[in-house]
Design a protein around this motif. Structure first.
Motif, PDB file in Angstrom:
ATOM      1  N   THR A 279       4.213   9.207  29.986  1.00 31.58           N
ATOM      2  CA  THR A 279       4.430   9.395  28.697  1.00 31.58           C
ATOM      3  C   THR A 279       3.174   9.808  27.993  1.00 31.58           C
ATOM      4  O   THR A 279       2.120   8.810  28.059  1.00 31.58           O
ATOM      5  N   GLN A 280       3.121  10.696  27.333  1.00 29.60           N
ATOM      6  CA  GLN A 280       1.857  11.258  26.239  1.00 29.60           C
ATOM      7  C   GLN A 280       0.781  11.199  27.275  1.00 29.60           C
ATOM      8  O   GLN A 280      -0.386  10.884  26.825  1.00 29.60           O
ATOM      9  N   VAL A 281       0.832  11.801  28.480  1.00 36.11           N
ATOM     10  CA  VAL A 281      -0.176  11.911  29.294  1.00 36.11           C
ATOM     11  C   VAL A 281      -0.322  13.515  29.950  1.00 36.11           C
ATOM     12  O   VAL A 281      -1.472  13.806  29.667  1.00 36.11           O
ATOM     13  N   TYR A 282       0.601  14.188  30.197  1.00 30.22           N
ATOM     14  CA  TYR A 282       0.585  15.687  30.680  1.00 30.22           C
ATOM     15  C   TYR A 282      -0.091  16.569  29.902  1.00 30.22           C
ATOM     16  O   TYR A 282      -0.614  17.381  30.223  1.00 30.22           O
ATOM     17  N   GLU A 283       0.179  16.030  28.637  1.00 27.42           N
ATOM     18  CA  GLU A 283      -0.176  17.217  27.441  1.00 27.42           C
ATOM     19  C   GLU A 283      -1.956  17.017  27.412  1.00 27.42           C
ATOM     20  O   GLU A 283      -2.666  18.233  26.965  1.00 27.42           O
ATOM     21  N   TYR A 284      -2.427  16.255  28.148  1.00 29.52           N
ATOM     22  CA  TYR A 284      -4.084  16.099  28.224  1.00 29.52           C
ATOM     23  C   TYR A 284      -4.425  16.765  29.657  1.00 29.52           C
ATOM     24  O   TYR A 284      -5.620  16.729  29.771  1.00 29.52           O
ATOM     25  N   VAL A 285      -3.561  17.148  30.353  1.00 32.06           N
ATOM     26  CA  VAL A 285      -4.134  17.480  31.786  1.00 32.06           C
ATOM     27  C   VAL A 285      -4.134  19.027  32.049  1.00 32.06           C
ATOM     28  O   VAL A 285      -3.227  19.889  31.636  1.00 32.06           O
ATOM     29  N   GLU A 286      -5.073  19.612  32.258  1.00 31.13           N
ATOM     30  CA  GLU A 286      -5.350  21.091  32.606  1.00 31.13           C
ATOM     31  C   GLU A 286      -4.598  21.756  33.559  1.00 31.13           C
ATOM     32  O   GLU A 286      -3.973  22.573  33.160  1.00 31.13           O
ATOM     33  N   ASP A 287      -4.338  20.900  34.584  1.00 28.97           N
ATOM     34  CA  ASP A 287      -3.745  21.402  35.993  1.00 28.97           C
ATOM     35  C   ASP A 287      -2.409  20.762  36.000  1.00 28.97           C
ATOM     36  O   ASP A 287      -2.142  19.921  36.595  1.00 28.97           O
ATOM     37  N   ILE A 288      -1.378  21.096  35.024  1.00 27.91           N
ATOM     38  CA  ILE A 288      -0.061  20.352  35.020  1.00 27.91           C
ATOM     39  C   ILE A 288       0.644  20.809  36.261  1.00 27.91           C
ATOM     40  O   ILE A 288       1.499  19.811  36.688  1.00 27.91           O
ATOM     41  N   ALA A 289       0.414  21.848  36.816  1.00 26.97           N
ATOM     42  CA  ALA A 289       1.329  22.353  37.828  1.00 26.97           C
ATOM     43  C   ALA A 289       0.944  21.246  39.066  1.00 26.97           C
ATOM     44  O   ALA A 289       1.737  20.619  39.828  1.00 26.97           O
ATOM     45  N   GLY A 290      -0.352  21.093  39.131  1.00 24.10           N
ATOM     46  CA  GLY A 290      -0.872  20.186  40.087  1.00 24.10           C
ATOM     47  C   GLY A 290      -0.428  18.831  40.041  1.00 24.10           C
ATOM     48  O   GLY A 290      -0.207  18.140  40.939  1.00 24.10           O
ATOM     49  N   ALA A 291      -0.503  18.245  38.795  1.00 27.13           N
ATOM     50  CA  ALA A 291      -0.063  16.930  38.301  1.00 27.13           C
ATOM     51  C   ALA A 291       1.404  16.904  38.723  1.00 27.13           C
ATOM     52  O   ALA A 291       1.805  15.603  39.165  1.00 27.13           O
ATOM     53  N   LEU A 292       2.256  17.845  38.512  1.00 20.49           N
ATOM     54  CA  LEU A 292       3.637  17.565  38.821  1.00 20.49           C
ATOM     55  C   LEU A 292       3.920  17.777  40.178  1.00 20.49           C
ATOM     56  O   LEU A 292       4.790  16.930  40.720  1.00 20.49           O
ATOM     57  N   ALA A 293       3.165  18.375  40.839  1.00 18.76           N
ATOM     58  CA  ALA A 293       3.448  18.488  42.373  1.00 18.76           C
ATOM     59  C   ALA A 293       2.889  17.014  43.080  1.00 18.76           C
ATOM     60  O   ALA A 293       3.545  16.674  44.030  1.00 18.76           O
TER      61      ALA A 293
END
Length: 257
Positions: free
Chosen positions: A112-126
């Motif tokens: 929650t309210q984290v992925y919007e801070y992540v540059e590599d969102i595809a990597g984070a979801l993987a």
């Protein structure tokens, strides 16, 4: 982007104990459809409030692990008290793009309210997909900052402030892309839901009143907005009193592996 040092972490904790965010956590826990005994991961656990709510819902046979890159946030988490018969909770230093867990370690993951801070969102979801067991669920909640409606006696100044504030995130409009991103990571999206926050009339115990302090801290010392203008912006909002009005929407997605 924002750095969550000790002061910023305390400000965030103050915002997260407001009734607005307490209700948001209730919506998140309900949307997960938790079963007693499941193992849950809180990605970007912040001050640990959601992790403790998950633990209360899962019961003593379950488990919760929270990860966060901020030592200040982890220090706040360490002071949390669990409800009776809650699942055990542990908090670790960790990064959303390099989760320190084996494959298929969890039944549920939440961010929650984290992925919007992540540059590599595809990597984070993987990474989230990797650590979930087959049939596991990932819940993501983030804000689209274009959804803000915030009354001001100087609308043009408000637009300038919010434009500068957008720079605190890697993607201030992430929710509009999340459906496709989750599908590309191997998830089947089973739920989409708007989670609004509405504050009418100035009240220091609301989420948006705390957000004023957070934005003011971010604006301090920045070259793209004068200190006097930032101060005038914050003072104007407080002075609006009964005419104060704030609303925005966060967006909740649940993806199943």
């Amino acid at each position: 982007m924002l750095q969550f040092d000790e002061e910023a972490s305390r400000q965030l904790e103050a915002a997260y104990v407001t009734p607005d965010v307490v209700e948001q956590r209730r919506v998140v826990v309900d949307a997960l459809g938790l079963s007693p005994g499941e193992d849950a991961l809180d990605i970007g656990s912040g001050p640990g409030l959601l992790a403790c709510d998950l633990a209360a819902a899962l019961g003593p046979a379950g488990s919760v692990v929270g990860i966060d890159p901020s030592e200040s946030m982890l220090a706040l988490s360490a002071r949390r008290e669990l409800a009776p018969d809650a699942a055990p909770v542990s908090f670790l230093t960790g990064d959303a793009c390099a989760l320190p867990f084996d494959d298929a370690s969890f039944d549920v993951a939440v961010s929650t309210q984290v992925y919007e801070y992540v540059e590599d969102i595809a990597g984070a979801l993987a990474e989230a997909h990797r650590v979930l067991r087959p049939g596991g669920r990932l819940l993501v909640l983030d804000t689209d900052w274009d959804s803000v409606v915030w009354h001001s006696s100087d609308p043009e100044r408000m637009r300038r402030v919010l434009a500068v504030w957008d720079a605190h995130l890697a993607d201030p409009y992430l929710p509009r892309r999340l459906g496709r991103l989750l599908a590309d990571a191997g998830f089947v999206v089973t739920r989409r839901q708007a989670v609004p926050i509405l504050n009418a009339g100035y009240d220091p115990s609301t989420f948006s009143a705390n957000l004023v302090a957070f934005i003011s801290r971010f604006l301090a010392g920045r070259e793209d907005i004068a200190e006097a203008e930032a101060s005038a912006w914050a003072e104007d909002l407080v002075a609006l009193g009964d005419d104060y009005f704030f609303s925005f929407s966060r967006y909740l997605f649940v993806g199943e592996k």
